[in-house]
Scaffold this motif. Structure first.
Motif, PDB file in Angstrom:
ATOM      1  N   GLY A  56      -9.885  -8.104 -10.914  1.00 29.94           N
ATOM      2  CA  GLY A  56     -11.247  -7.781 -11.324  1.00 29.94           C
ATOM      3  C   GLY A  56     -11.222  -6.551 -12.206  1.00 29.94           C
ATOM      4  N   VAL A  57     -11.919  -6.614 -13.331  1.00 28.35           N
ATOM      5  CA  VAL A  57     -12.036  -5.473 -14.233  1.00 28.35           C
ATOM      6  C   VAL A  57     -13.524  -5.183 -14.362  1.00 28.35           C
ATOM      7  N   PHE A  58     -13.925  -3.979 -13.976  1.00 27.35           N
ATOM      8  CA  PHE A  58     -15.341  -3.624 -13.902  1.00 27.35           C
ATOM      9  C   PHE A  58     -15.636  -2.436 -14.810  1.00 27.35           C
ATOM     10  N   ASN A  96      -6.813  -7.668  -6.680  1.00 26.83           N
ATOM     11  CA  ASN A  96      -6.600  -6.344  -7.283  1.00 26.83           C
ATOM     12  C   ASN A  96      -7.785  -6.080  -8.199  1.00 26.83           C
ATOM     13  N   TRP A  97      -8.166  -4.811  -8.340  1.00 27.03           N
ATOM     14  CA  TRP A  97      -9.305  -4.511  -9.197  1.00 27.03           C
ATOM     15  C   TRP A  97      -9.224  -3.120  -9.784  1.00 27.03           C
ATOM     16  N   ILE A  98      -9.909  -2.987 -10.933  1.00 29.71           N
ATOM     17  CA  ILE A  98      -9.936  -1.750 -11.709  1.00 29.71           C
ATOM     18  C   ILE A  98     -11.392  -1.433 -12.030  1.00 29.71           C
ATOM     19  N   ILE A  99     -11.791  -0.186 -11.858  1.00 35.57           N
ATOM     20  CA  ILE A  99     -13.115   0.264 -12.293  1.00 35.57           C
ATOM     21  C   ILE A  99     -12.904   1.285 -13.395  1.00 35.57           C
ATOM     22  N   GLU A 100     -13.516   1.041 -14.541  1.00 31.92           N
ATOM     23  CA  GLU A 100     -13.440   1.950 -15.691  1.00 31.92           C
ATOM     24  C   GLU A 100     -14.779   2.677 -15.794  1.00 31.92           C
TER      25      GLU A 100
END
Length: 119
Positions: A56-58, A96-100
Motif C-alpha cells: 500500500g502506498v498512501f 506492507n505499506w508506506i505513508i508519504e
C-alpha cells in the motif's frame, strides 16, 4: 504484486509502481493514466476493498501539517488529519505499506528522503 495507491488523484507515482505490479489507484477525483490498472473514484475513508494487497502506498493530504496552510487563512482552522485513515487501511488490507507526507506530519519513526539523495 498487487499495489494499493491511495489519496492519488493524479497518480504520478504510478509509472514507477507499475514496474513492480498491478496498480489499483484510489482518489476523490482521479485522472486516468496509462500506468493505473484499476481506477477507483472514492474517498479513501469510505474504501472497503474486497481483496488484500502486497503493498500500500498512501499520500494523505498534507495541508494539516504544511506551514501556513489554514482554512480561510485562519490559523485556528486546520485541515483534517488523514494519517490515521492511511494507517488503518495499511494495517487492514496491505502486507506492507508506506505513508508519504511532509516533514512536520506526525509519522511513526519516519525516514526522510529528498531528491538530492538520488542524483
Amino acid at each position: 504484486m498487487k499495489i494499493l495507491h491511495c489519496f492519488a488523484d493524479t497518480g504520478v507515482e504510478c509509472e514507477a509502481l507499475s514496474a513492480y505490479g498491478e496498480v489499483i489507484r484510489v482518489g476523490i477525483d482521479p485522472t486516468d493514466n496509462p500506468f493505473t490498472d484499476e481506477l477507483i473514484a472514492c474517498d479513501a475513508r469510505e474504501l472497503e476493498p474486497e481483496q488484500t494487497f502486497d503493498l500500500g502506498v498512501f499520500h494523505p493530504p498534507c495541508q494539516k501539517w504544511a506551514v501556513g496552510s489554514y482554512i480561510d487563512g485562519d490559523p485556528d482552522k486546520r485541515h483534517d488529519n488523514f494519517l490515521p485513515v492511511a494507517r488503518d487501511l495499511g494495517r487492514e488490507y496491505c502486507d506492507n505499506w508506506i505513508i508519504e507526507n511532509v516533514p512536520q506530519a506526525p509519522l511513526h519513526q519516519p525516514v526522510t528522503l529528498n531528491g538530492g539523495m538520488f542524483g
